[in-house]
Design a protein around this motif. Structure first.
Motif, mmCIF file in Angstrom:
data_model
loop_
_atom_site.group_PDB
_atom_site.id
_atom_site.type_symbol
_atom_site.label_atom_id
_atom_site.label_comp_id
_atom_site.label_asym_id
_atom_site.label_seq_id
_atom_site.Cartn_x
_atom_site.Cartn_y
_atom_site.Cartn_z
ATOM 1 N N LYS A 13 0.698 -1.158 -0.138
ATOM 2 C CA LYS A 13 0.195 -0.742 0.138
ATOM 3 C C LYS A 13 1.217 1.066 -0.339
ATOM 4 O O LYS A 13 1.858 1.275 0.910
ATOM 5 C CB LYS A 13 -0.782 -0.064 0.889
ATOM 6 N N TYR A 14 0.623 2.315 -0.818
ATOM 7 C CA TYR A 14 1.366 3.636 -1.041
ATOM 8 C C TYR A 14 2.988 3.352 -1.504
ATOM 9 O O TYR A 14 2.937 3.747 -3.013
ATOM 10 C CB TYR A 14 1.548 4.218 0.509
ATOM 11 N N ARG A 15 3.558 2.529 -1.142
ATOM 12 C CA ARG A 15 4.941 2.008 -1.436
ATOM 13 C C ARG A 15 4.681 0.905 -1.808
ATOM 14 O O ARG A 15 4.719 -0.112 -1.200
ATOM 15 C CB ARG A 15 5.770 3.133 -0.774
ATOM 16 N N VAL A 16 5.735 -0.026 -3.417
ATOM 17 C CA VAL A 16 6.668 -0.721 -3.421
ATOM 18 C C VAL A 16 7.937 -1.363 -2.970
ATOM 19 O O VAL A 16 8.664 -0.562 -4.133
ATOM 20 C CB VAL A 16 6.426 -1.529 -5.081
ATOM 21 N N ASP A 17 8.146 -1.730 -2.335
ATOM 22 C CA ASP A 17 9.328 -2.277 -2.012
ATOM 23 C C ASP A 17 10.227 -3.175 -3.164
ATOM 24 O O ASP A 17 9.744 -4.255 -4.187
ATOM 25 C CB ASP A 17 9.364 -2.286 -0.911
ATOM 26 N N GLU A 18 10.729 -2.737 -3.904
ATOM 27 C CA GLU A 18 11.573 -3.729 -5.162
ATOM 28 C C GLU A 18 12.092 -4.712 -4.387
ATOM 29 O O GLU A 18 11.596 -6.090 -5.160
ATOM 30 C CB GLU A 18 12.166 -2.548 -5.948
ATOM 31 N N ALA A 19 12.816 -4.670 -3.751
ATOM 32 C CA ALA A 19 13.477 -5.862 -3.419
ATOM 33 C C ALA A 19 12.376 -6.778 -2.409
ATOM 34 O O ALA A 19 12.155 -7.894 -2.489
ATOM 35 C CB ALA A 19 14.403 -5.589 -1.754
ATOM 36 N N GLU A 20 11.474 -6.476 -2.189
ATOM 37 C CA GLU A 20 10.284 -7.241 -0.950
ATOM 38 C C GLU A 20 9.386 -7.986 -2.161
ATOM 39 O O GLU A 20 9.480 -9.123 -2.721
ATOM 40 C CB GLU A 20 9.331 -6.693 -0.316
ATOM 41 N N LEU A 21 9.070 -7.276 -3.172
ATOM 42 C CA LEU A 21 8.354 -7.172 -3.669
ATOM 43 C C LEU A 21 9.040 -8.530 -4.803
ATOM 44 O O LEU A 21 8.304 -9.769 -4.945
ATOM 45 C CB LEU A 21 8.128 -6.413 -5.203
ATOM 46 N N GLU A 22 10.625 -8.102 -5.231
ATOM 47 C CA GLU A 22 10.976 -9.853 -6.013
ATOM 48 C C GLU A 22 10.813 -11.272 -5.399
ATOM 49 O O GLU A 22 10.680 -11.902 -5.831
ATOM 50 C CB GLU A 22 12.392 -9.208 -6.150
ATOM 51 N N LYS A 23 10.985 -10.813 -4.070
ATOM 52 C CA LYS A 23 10.919 -11.946 -3.466
ATOM 53 C C LYS A 23 9.963 -12.898 -3.028
ATOM 54 O O LYS A 23 10.043 -13.914 -2.972
ATOM 55 C CB LYS A 23 11.784 -11.539 -1.351
ATOM 56 N N LYS A 24 8.675 -11.970 -3.088
ATOM 57 C CA LYS A 24 7.633 -12.196 -3.503
ATOM 58 C C LYS A 24 7.030 -12.963 -4.119
ATOM 59 O O LYS A 24 6.344 -14.149 -4.428
ATOM 60 C CB LYS A 24 7.080 -11.356 -2.634
ATOM 61 N N VAL A 25 7.661 -12.265 -6.042
ATOM 62 C CA VAL A 25 7.473 -13.216 -7.167
ATOM 63 C C VAL A 25 8.127 -14.346 -6.996
ATOM 64 O O VAL A 25 7.857 -15.314 -7.294
ATOM 65 C CB VAL A 25 7.885 -12.361 -7.608
ATOM 66 N N LYS A 26 9.525 -14.038 -6.628
ATOM 67 C CA LYS A 26 10.248 -15.932 -6.601
ATOM 68 C C LYS A 26 9.668 -16.889 -6.067
ATOM 69 O O LYS A 26 9.123 -17.959 -5.925
ATOM 70 C CB LYS A 26 11.911 -14.765 -5.890
ATOM 71 N N ARG A 27 8.847 -16.272 -4.261
ATOM 72 C CA ARG A 27 8.501 -17.463 -4.304
ATOM 73 C C ARG A 27 7.501 -18.098 -4.620
ATOM 74 O O ARG A 27 7.443 -19.231 -4.635
ATOM 75 C CB ARG A 27 7.958 -16.782 -2.500
#
Length: 85
Positions: free
Chosen positions: A67-81
């Motif tokens: 919400k509001y901001r997307v953390d690139e490293a966290e998004l990548e972690k979620k997608v990798k999973r």
């Protein structure tokens, strides 16, 4: 599973945070393939009521992820999973 990853950004035109979120998500999308859908909340009164100024909201496979901001490293972690399942 990669084909099943769906990311949605609940947004509205002229929202600078939404533009920033989209840029981050598109960078990750270049590394990991997934479907991306931008939803303009102004086209749906129910979404407008639910999210109003609390945008962008990012969902991954229907689950609220940011919400509001997307953390690139966290998004990548979620997608990798999801890629690995």
């Amino acid at each position: 599973m990669r084909d099943a990853i769906q990311i949605e950004i609940y947004s509205r035109p002229g929202c600078h945070l939404c533009d920033e979120a989209k840029t981050v998500i598109e960078r990750v999308q270049r590394r990991f393939s997934f479907a991306l859908r931008i939803v303009n909340i102004e086209t749906d009164p129910e979404l407008e009521r639910a999210y109003g100024e609390q945008i962008p909201v990012v969902f991954i496979n229907g689950n609220k992820a940011f919400k509001y901001r997307v953390d690139e490293a966290e998004l990548e972690k979620k997608v990798k999973r999801l890629w690995k399942t």
